[in-house]
Scaffold this motif. Structure first.
Motif, PDB file in Angstrom:
ATOM      1  N   VAL A  38       0.844  -1.211   0.000  1.00  0.00           N
ATOM      2  CA  VAL A  38       0.000   0.000   0.000  1.00  0.00           C
ATOM      3  C   VAL A  38       0.872   1.252   0.000  1.00  0.00           C
ATOM      4  CG1 VAL A  38      -1.671   1.306   1.356  1.00  0.00           C
ATOM      5  CG2 VAL A  38      -1.962  -1.148   1.064  1.00  0.00           C
ATOM      6  N   THR A  39       1.931   1.252   0.803  1.00  0.00           N
ATOM      7  CA  THR A  39       2.823   2.406   0.867  1.00  0.00           C
ATOM      8  C   THR A  39       3.542   2.609  -0.465  1.00  0.00           C
ATOM      9  OG1 THR A  39       3.149   1.891   3.202  1.00  0.00           O
ATOM     10  CG2 THR A  39       4.620   3.493   2.238  1.00  0.00           C
ATOM     11  N   LEU A  40       3.967   1.520  -1.091  1.00  0.00           N
ATOM     12  CA  LEU A  40       4.610   1.604  -2.392  1.00  0.00           C
ATOM     13  C   LEU A  40       3.632   2.140  -3.436  1.00  0.00           C
ATOM     14  CD1 LEU A  40       7.215   0.983  -3.976  1.00  0.00           C
ATOM     15  CD2 LEU A  40       6.328  -1.295  -4.363  1.00  0.00           C
ATOM     16  N   PHE A  41       2.400   1.695  -3.374  1.00  0.00           N
ATOM     17  CA  PHE A  41       1.355   2.180  -4.276  1.00  0.00           C
ATOM     18  C   PHE A  41       1.162   3.685  -4.097  1.00  0.00           C
ATOM     19  CE2 PHE A  41      -2.999   2.910  -5.641  1.00  0.00           C
ATOM     20  CZ  PHE A  41      -3.080   2.165  -6.809  1.00  0.00           C
ATOM     21  N   MET A  42       1.087   4.142  -2.839  1.00  0.00           N
ATOM     22  CA  MET A  42       0.895   5.566  -2.564  1.00  0.00           C
ATOM     23  C   MET A  42       2.107   6.393  -3.002  1.00  0.00           C
ATOM     24  SD  MET A  42      -0.983   5.367   1.168  1.00  0.00           S
ATOM     25  CE  MET A  42      -0.083   6.760   1.710  1.00  0.00           C
ATOM     26  N   VAL A 107      12.393  -3.814  -3.749  1.00  0.00           N
ATOM     27  CA  VAL A 107      13.611  -3.361  -3.067  1.00  0.00           C
ATOM     28  C   VAL A 107      14.480  -2.553  -4.031  1.00  0.00           C
ATOM     29  CG1 VAL A 107      15.754  -4.138  -1.996  1.00  0.00           C
ATOM     30  CG2 VAL A 107      13.590  -5.174  -1.326  1.00  0.00           C
ATOM     31  N   GLY A 108      14.635  -3.042  -5.245  1.00  0.00           N
ATOM     32  CA  GLY A 108      15.440  -2.328  -6.235  1.00  0.00           C
ATOM     33  C   GLY A 108      14.835  -1.000  -6.648  1.00  0.00           C
ATOM     34  N   PHE A 109      13.544  -1.013  -6.984  1.00  0.00           N
ATOM     35  CA  PHE A 109      12.894   0.217  -7.435  1.00  0.00           C
ATOM     36  C   PHE A 109      12.821   1.270  -6.336  1.00  0.00           C
ATOM     37  CE2 PHE A 109      10.649  -2.594 -10.630  1.00  0.00           C
ATOM     38  CZ  PHE A 109      11.454  -2.189 -11.676  1.00  0.00           C
ATOM     39  N   VAL A 110      12.547   0.844  -5.131  1.00  0.00           N
ATOM     40  CA  VAL A 110      12.423   1.803  -4.034  1.00  0.00           C
ATOM     41  C   VAL A 110      13.786   2.424  -3.720  1.00  0.00           C
ATOM     42  CG1 VAL A 110      11.903   1.998  -1.573  1.00  0.00           C
ATOM     43  CG2 VAL A 110      10.343   0.810  -3.064  1.00  0.00           C
ATOM     44  N   THR A 111      14.831   1.631  -3.754  1.00  0.00           N
ATOM     45  CA  THR A 111      16.170   2.179  -3.533  1.00  0.00           C
ATOM     46  C   THR A 111      16.520   3.193  -4.617  1.00  0.00           C
ATOM     47  OG1 THR A 111      16.851   0.105  -2.488  1.00  0.00           O
ATOM     48  CG2 THR A 111      18.602   1.571  -3.265  1.00  0.00           C
ATOM     49  N   PRO A 125      11.288  20.577  -1.778  1.00  0.00           N
ATOM     50  CA  PRO A 125      11.966  19.961  -0.635  1.00  0.00           C
ATOM     51  C   PRO A 125      11.046  19.127   0.252  1.00  0.00           C
ATOM     52  CG  PRO A 125      11.860  22.353  -0.392  1.00  0.00           C
ATOM     53  CD  PRO A 125      11.364  22.023  -1.754  1.00  0.00           C
ATOM     54  N   ILE A 126       9.850  19.601   0.513  1.00  0.00           N
ATOM     55  CA  ILE A 126       8.949  18.864   1.410  1.00  0.00           C
ATOM     56  C   ILE A 126       8.470  17.575   0.748  1.00  0.00           C
ATOM     57  CG2 ILE A 126       6.733  18.936   2.615  1.00  0.00           C
ATOM     58  CD1 ILE A 126       7.275  21.923   3.084  1.00  0.00           C
ATOM     59  N   VAL A 127       8.080  17.656  -0.506  1.00  0.00           N
ATOM     60  CA  VAL A 127       7.627  16.460  -1.224  1.00  0.00           C
ATOM     61  C   VAL A 127       8.759  15.445  -1.312  1.00  0.00           C
ATOM     62  CG1 VAL A 127       6.836  15.583  -3.452  1.00  0.00           C
ATOM     63  CG2 VAL A 127       5.851  17.670  -2.534  1.00  0.00           C
ATOM     64  N   ALA A 128       9.961  15.896  -1.614  1.00  0.00           N
ATOM     65  CA  ALA A 128      11.104  14.983  -1.738  1.00  0.00           C
ATOM     66  C   ALA A 128      11.392  14.302  -0.407  1.00  0.00           C
ATOM     67  CB  ALA A 128      12.330  15.740  -2.231  1.00  0.00           C
ATOM     68  N   ILE A 129      11.346  15.056   0.684  1.00  0.00           N
ATOM     69  CA  ILE A 129      11.615  14.467   2.001  1.00  0.00           C
ATOM     70  C   ILE A 129      10.543  13.442   2.359  1.00  0.00           C
ATOM     71  CG2 ILE A 129      11.688  14.978   4.478  1.00  0.00           C
ATOM     72  CD1 ILE A 129      13.103  17.626   3.674  1.00  0.00           C
ATOM     73  N   VAL A 130       9.279  13.755   2.093  1.00  0.00           N
ATOM     74  CA  VAL A 130       8.188  12.816   2.397  1.00  0.00           C
ATOM     75  C   VAL A 130       8.338  11.548   1.568  1.00  0.00           C
ATOM     76  CG1 VAL A 130       5.696  12.455   2.193  1.00  0.00           C
ATOM     77  CG2 VAL A 130       6.569  14.564   3.203  1.00  0.00           C
ATOM     78  N   VAL A 131       8.628  11.681   0.291  1.00  0.00           N
ATOM     79  CA  VAL A 131       8.750  10.518  -0.584  1.00  0.00           C
ATOM     80  C   VAL A 131       9.971   9.669  -0.192  1.00  0.00           C
ATOM     81  CG1 VAL A 131       9.170   9.787  -2.965  1.00  0.00           C
ATOM     82  CG2 VAL A 131       7.475  11.549  -2.487  1.00  0.00           C
ATOM     83  N   ILE A 132      11.087  10.302   0.126  1.00  0.00           N
ATOM     84  CA  ILE A 132      12.269   9.555   0.560  1.00  0.00           C
ATOM     85  C   ILE A 132      11.970   8.827   1.868  1.00  0.00           C
ATOM     86  CG2 ILE A 132      14.643   9.773   1.408  1.00  0.00           C
ATOM     87  CD1 ILE A 132      14.974  12.039  -0.689  1.00  0.00           C
ATOM     88  N   LEU A 134       9.016   7.756   2.865  1.00  0.00           N
ATOM     89  CA  LEU A 134       8.161   6.624   2.515  1.00  0.00           C
ATOM     90  C   LEU A 134       8.994   5.486   1.922  1.00  0.00           C
ATOM     91  CD1 LEU A 134       5.002   8.279   0.925  1.00  0.00           C
ATOM     92  CD2 LEU A 134       5.080   6.880   2.982  1.00  0.00           C
ATOM     93  N   ASP A 135       9.966   5.817   1.104  1.00  0.00           N
ATOM     94  CA  ASP A 135      10.817   4.788   0.505  1.00  0.00           C
ATOM     95  C   ASP A 135      11.617   4.042   1.571  1.00  0.00           C
ATOM     96  OD1 ASP A 135       9.914   5.364  -2.024  1.00  0.00           O
ATOM     97  OD2 ASP A 135      11.589   6.693  -2.514  1.00  0.00           O
ATOM     98  N   VAL A 136      12.123   4.767   2.557  1.00  0.00           N
ATOM     99  CA  VAL A 136      12.877   4.121   3.632  1.00  0.00           C
ATOM    100  C   VAL A 136      11.965   3.195   4.440  1.00  0.00           C
ATOM    101  CG1 VAL A 136      14.127   4.551   5.793  1.00  0.00           C
ATOM    102  CG2 VAL A 136      14.644   5.900   3.756  1.00  0.00           C
TER     103      VAL A 136
END
Length: 149
Positions: A38-42, A107-111, A125-132, A134-136
């Motif tokens: 679900v998190t990856l989908f979002m 794992v590969g795509f998220v990294t 900056p805010i969107v990038a931080i939130v997305v990073i 979520l990826d972690v």
């Protein structure tokens, strides 16, 4: 012969009910994997939206000042975001369906996605931080219980 307090002998062979319950549990993804899906989908959906914003009007996503963002062509970067987001959404669906290759792909795509978001930080900056972030979280969820899921 060992027995339970109720007098029923313990056996090494599971009953039909136990086998049916185990089959139902294995047919549905674990909580970690489902939450990662679900998190990856979002996260993929957010990347698609950002990509469309960059493609449709790259003047909207530029940063004020003479330096501009670290990305030279936001329209091209937007297409990269759209394609990456679509792949992430499809991988999230594959995770929910418990496809084995989807976990490795995730794992590969998220990294890769987390690394590709660093140049975007100067524009959003805010969107990038939130997305990073979520990826972690997705990486943690996919790798914390690798053998049990």
């Amino acid at each position: 012969m060992a027995s339970t307090p109720h007098g029923t002998p313990l056996t090494a062979t599971p009953s039909a009910t136990d086998r049916e319950l185990a089959a139902r549990r294995s047919a549905f993804p674990s909580g970690w994997v489902l939450f990662a899906a679900v998190t990856l989908f979002m996260s993929g959906g957010m990347t698609i939206v950002f990509g469309f914003a960059a493609v449709l009007n790259d003047k909207v996503v530029t940063v004020g000042g003479s330096g501009g963002p670290a990305i030279w062509d936001l329209t091209a970067w937007g297409w990269v975001g759209i394609v990456t987001g679509i792949v992430m959404v499809l991988t999230g669906i594959g995770l929910a369906l418990q496809m084995g290759v989807a976990r490795w792909a995730a794992v590969g795509f998220v990294t890769l996605h987390a690394i590709l978001m660093f140049p975007v930080a100067s524009a959003f900056p805010i969107v990038a931080i939130v997305v990073i972030a979520l990826d972690v979280v997705i990486l943690y969820e996919l790798t914390v219980a690798w053998g049990s899921a």
